[in-house]
Structure formats: structure tokens, C-alpha cells
Design an enzyme around this catalytic site. Structure first.
Site, PDB file in Angstrom:
ATOM      1  N   ARG A  55       0.818  -1.216   0.000  1.00 13.31           N
ATOM      2  CA  ARG A  55       0.000   0.000   0.000  1.00 13.31           C
ATOM      3  C   ARG A  55       0.853   1.269   0.000  1.00 13.31           C
ATOM      4  O   ARG A  55       0.407   2.331  -0.427  1.00 13.31           O
ATOM      5  CB  ARG A  55      -0.900  -0.020   1.248  1.00 13.31           C
ATOM      6  CG  ARG A  55      -2.039   0.985   1.225  1.00 13.31           C
ATOM      7  CD  ARG A  55      -2.841   0.915   2.509  1.00 13.31           C
ATOM      8  NE  ARG A  55      -2.026   1.260   3.655  1.00 13.31           N
ATOM      9  CZ  ARG A  55      -2.118   0.683   4.864  1.00 13.31           C
ATOM     10  NH1 ARG A  55      -2.997  -0.271   5.075  1.00 13.31           N
ATOM     11  NH2 ARG A  55      -1.334   1.060   5.840  1.00 13.31           N
ATOM     12  N   TYR A 108     -15.354  20.729 -12.773  1.00 15.32           N
ATOM     13  CA  TYR A 108     -15.850  19.388 -13.128  1.00 15.32           C
ATOM     14  C   TYR A 108     -17.027  19.021 -12.214  1.00 15.32           C
ATOM     15  O   TYR A 108     -16.915  19.129 -10.986  1.00 15.32           O
ATOM     16  CB  TYR A 108     -14.679  18.417 -12.947  1.00 15.32           C
ATOM     17  CG  TYR A 108     -14.951  16.958 -13.210  1.00 15.32           C
ATOM     18  CD1 TYR A 108     -15.346  16.517 -14.470  1.00 15.32           C
ATOM     19  CD2 TYR A 108     -14.776  16.011 -12.211  1.00 15.32           C
ATOM     20  CE1 TYR A 108     -15.566  15.176 -14.718  1.00 15.32           C
ATOM     21  CE2 TYR A 108     -14.986  14.658 -12.451  1.00 15.32           C
ATOM     22  CZ  TYR A 108     -15.387  14.247 -13.710  1.00 15.32           C
ATOM     23  OH  TYR A 108     -15.607  12.921 -13.949  1.00 15.32           O
ATOM     24  N   ASP A 180      -7.213  21.727 -11.167  1.00 17.57           N
ATOM     25  CA  ASP A 180      -7.482  20.563 -12.009  1.00 17.57           C
ATOM     26  C   ASP A 180      -6.948  20.921 -13.391  1.00 17.57           C
ATOM     27  O   ASP A 180      -7.553  21.689 -14.128  1.00 17.57           O
ATOM     28  CB  ASP A 180      -8.990  20.298 -12.029  1.00 17.57           C
ATOM     29  CG  ASP A 180      -9.358  19.076 -12.870  1.00 17.57           C
ATOM     30  OD1 ASP A 180      -8.566  18.706 -13.754  1.00 17.57           O
ATOM     31  OD2 ASP A 180     -10.454  18.522 -12.643  1.00 17.57           O
ATOM     32  N   LYS A 205      -7.220  10.568 -18.462  1.00 18.73           N
ATOM     33  CA  LYS A 205      -7.417  11.227 -19.747  1.00 18.73           C
ATOM     34  C   LYS A 205      -6.138  11.133 -20.594  1.00 18.73           C
ATOM     35  O   LYS A 205      -5.844  10.095 -21.107  1.00 18.73           O
ATOM     36  CB  LYS A 205      -7.869  12.669 -19.509  1.00 18.73           C
ATOM     37  CG  LYS A 205      -9.073  12.778 -18.529  1.00 18.73           C
ATOM     38  CD  LYS A 205     -10.362  12.261 -19.125  1.00 18.73           C
ATOM     39  CE  LYS A 205     -11.491  12.035 -18.115  1.00 18.73           C
ATOM     40  NZ  LYS A 205     -11.920  13.213 -17.400  1.00 18.73           N
TER      41      LYS A 205
END
Ligand SMILES: *Cc1c(COP(=O)(O)O)cnc(C)c1O
Length: 386
Positions: A55, A108, A180, A205
Site C-alpha cells: 500500500r 468538473y 485541475d 485522460k
């Protein structure tokens, strides 16, 4: 001292550790939870070991994060399971109950939902601001304002914000700027250089680039690195090594792909602006766009994503247009190699977005631009006939 490498070179070279992996060009996928120790002494000294538990990082996640950090010019990058997780994690790293944050009105959609829901429940208040407010954002500051969260160009309507002006005001008030930066990527908007403290990528993206991976990143300077990595560790967040591998594979070719997305997008935008069905095109790289001057000042390129405001048209005609298209997939997300199109739906609470007709969003993929134009021409013909 050797000169700083150009982004194209960094995208190819960064994060590689061939010598540690039998000469393999790419860092392999390390799927692991347990890291075994050679002795009692090395187990006791675990804090000093490079890898301690699945992790907490693997060579694969590290290769990806190092590569993104170098492209971002950041001291530290962390990877998260999605772009939205990167956004919410960045916010939660900084805020406490009783705080206030400023969020751009063209953010967004799911970011807005998080602020209005979970964040509000935790006692953090959000004020949405006009993306064109510039230095006027200072009037919205309260003594407890901790974050200016921006996105430029903004989702679906593509207004360009004066990010350096936000940074100047925010830093004077002891707040941080989060951005962002998925549209421009670090290649076309060097966020940290422009005053941003937390640069966020939906790497799903353009970094991934192939519509086959969900992943997000947050990149920060040394100043915020400890806070960010501490929060991510304590919250148990990490991105899977398989996804980091795919994202890094995508990153290697991002400069080449982006240049073509930019070219195709601009070709489509210029063409569609001349169509009689179109009221206006929302693309800051167009000289006629209201955001063009700021885009030219702060950005070094454009991606393949832009908006189109149509003249008023019936739902039947709109459906005929969409359903005729062969090269444009009807679906969410973007940044993959293929062209996409959607009707845009959005909420604005700070500033009304003036449009008489429907807004559509186009992602120009890597196809031949002539084929894409022919496809849209066919769609408009069917729209007229419907
Ligand atoms: C898609 C997108 C996100 C979210 O990324 P996911 O990986 O889908 O969670 C965030 N911001 C912008 C601007 C996006 O387009």
C-alpha cells in the site's frame, strides 16, 4: 550543469530504473502486499527500507510518480485510483471543520457534488466564483478561506482563468491554490510555475491516453510534500501497480499524441465555427475566443477537447445528428486516442452561462481530420433532414 531537458525528453526518460530490473526498459508490474525482510534487524529498521508494504508504494508506482513529478516540476507526486479521488484527496489534505474554500463555477461536475455533499457535511463551506473574476477573487476571501480551487479552461464551457492572479491573492491570504489541470496537462500549462500549489491530473485522460485505465495524480512542491504524503498514507490511498504501469506507458507518448489532438481539435473547431448550425465555438486557442489572450500568455498548447454552442434546435434533430456519427463515440471521459462527442449538461451558480441553443462537447481523437469533418458533415445533413 546540464541544461534542463525538454518535456518530450522527460516523458521518455523520467522514472526509468532499468539497472534495478535486469536492464528491462520498463519497470515491471510489482504486485505485492507483503515485503519480506532478511533479518530481525532489518525488520526492526523497517522505517529505513525503501519499500515497506504494498500500500505504501512499489517500484511500479514509484516509476510512474517520479515521471509525473519530473514533468510537473514537482518535488512529489502521489497517484490515486481516479482523477476524482485525486481532487477530493487534495482538498481533504488541507481543510478542517470550520474552513471555507473557493471553487470555480466551471469546475468538473463531480467536484461540485463532493463540495456540496461530503465536504459540507464535514463542516467545510464552499463559495463558487466566476472563472473570469481574476484578482477580484480577493473580495470573496474570508479569514478561514484555505483553498482556491480552479480549473482552466473549465469543464464544458472552457473559460480561461487568470491562475497567476489567483495565486498572488491566495498566497497573500495564507491559502493554497489547487488546479485541475487535466485539459492542458503539465506539457501545456506548467501549473507549479504559474503559482499553483497542488497540480491535479485526471491521468485517466491524456496521460493514460488509451481509454483503458482510471488513475489520478497530485503534484506538489517541497513545501506541501510532507502534508500530502502523510495524508495519503494515513487514509490508505494508493493506485494499483497495474494501473500505474499502463499510465506510465501512456505518458511516454503523450507529447506526440497531444500535438496531434491539438492540431485535429483546432482544425475541427475552425471548420465547425463556419457551419450555419453553430452559434459559437468554445476553444481558447481560437483567436476569436474571449479567453485567447490569457491562454496565449499562460499556456503553451491546447488539447483536443472543446465546446460548441449550437443554434436552437429540436431534440429530434439533435438526436439525428448524434446518431449519424460513426467516428465520434457517444460517451463520457476523453483524452483517449479516439474521437468522442456528448451533449453537455452543467450547473452554474455564480455566473449564468449565456447560450440560446444546446452545448455539445467534442473530443478530437487521432483520426484523420478530413474523415472527422466528413462524419460531422453527414451528421449535420441528417440533422437538417430530420
Ligand atoms: C474526467 C475528469 C476528472 C475525473 O477523472 P476520473 O479519472 O474520471 O475520476 C476530473 N477533472 C476533469 C476536468 C475531468 O475531465
Amino acid at each position: 550543469m546540464t541544461p534542463k531537458a525538454k518535456p518530450e525528453t522527460i516523458a521518455v526518460a523520467a522514472g526509468r530504473m532499468s539497472a534495478e530490473h535486469f536492464g528491462s526498459v520498463n519497470t515491471p508490474v510489482y504486485r505485492t502486499s507483503t515485503i519480506l525482510h532478511e533479518s530481525y534487524a532489518s525488520l526492526k529498521a523497517e522505517a529505513q527500507s525503501r519499500y515497506s508494504y504494498g500500500r505504501c508504494g512499489t517500484p511500479t508506482t514509484e516509476s510512474f510518480e517520479h515521471a509525473v513529478a519530473e514533468l510537473e516540476g514537482a518535488a512529489c507526486t502521489v497517484s490515486l485510483p481516479s482523477g476524482l479521488a485525486a481532487i477530493t484527496t487534495a482538498i481533504l489534505t488541507v481543510v478542517s471543520a470550520g474552513d471555507h474554500i473557493l471553487v470555480t463555477d466551471n469546475v468538473y461536475g463531480p467536484t461540485r457534488r463532493f463540495c456540496n455533499g461530503a465536504l459540507k457535511r464535514l463542516g467545510v463551506a464552499t463559495t463558487y466564483f466566476d472563472p473570469l473574476i481574476g484578482a477580484g477573487i480577493e473580495a470573496l476571501f474570508r479569514p478561514n478561506t484555505k483553498i482556491v480551487f480552479c480549473e482552466s479552461p473549465g469543464s464544458l464551457t472552457f473559460e480561461v482563468s487568470d491562475v497567476p492572479a489567483f495565486a498572488e491573492v491566495a498566497h497573500r491570504h495564507g491559502a493554497v491554490v489547487m488546479m485541475d489541470n487535466t485539459w492542458a496537462t503539465p506539457l501545456y500549462f506548467p501549473a507549479l510555475e504559474r503559482g499553483v500549489d497542488f497540480s491535479i491530473q485526471a491521468a485517466t485522460k491524456y496521460i493514460g491516453g488509451h481509454s483503458d485505465v482510471m488513475i489520478g495524480t497530485i503534484s506538489v512542491s517541497e513545501e506541501h510534500a510532507k502534508l500530502l504524503t502523510g495524508y495519503v498514507r494515513d487514509a490508505g490511498l494508493f493506485a494499483s501497480p497495474d494501473d500505474c504501469f499502463l499510465a506510465l506507458r501512456g505518458l511516454r507518448t503523450m507529447p506526440v499524441r497531444l500535438a496531434r489532438h491539438w492540431g485535429n481539435g483546432l482544425t475541427l473547431a475552425r471548420w465547425i465555427a463556419q457551419r450555419p448550425e453553430v452559434a459559437r465555438v468554445l476553444h481558447p486557442a481560437l483567436e476569436t475566443d474571449p479567453g485567447h489572450t490569457l491562454w496565449k500568455r499562460d499556456f503553451t498548447g491546447a488539447c483536443g477537447l472543446f465546446g460548441v454552442v449550437l443554434k436552437p434546435v429540436s431534440e429530434t434533430k439533435l438526436a439525428a445528428f448524434f446518431d449519424t456519427l460513426k467516428h465520434f463515440g457517444l460517451g463520457y471521459s476523453w483524452g483517449g486516442y479516439e474521437s468522442l462527442i456528448i451533449p453537455a449538461q452543467f450547473v452554474r451558480t455564480a455566473q449564468r452561462f449565456a447560450a440560446d441553443g444546446p452545448v455539445i462537447r467534442i473530443h478530437a481523437g487521432l483520426e484523420d481530420a478530413g474523415d472527422l469533418i466528413a462524419d460531422l458533415t453527414g451528421g449535420f445533413a441528417k440533422m437538417e433532414a430530420a
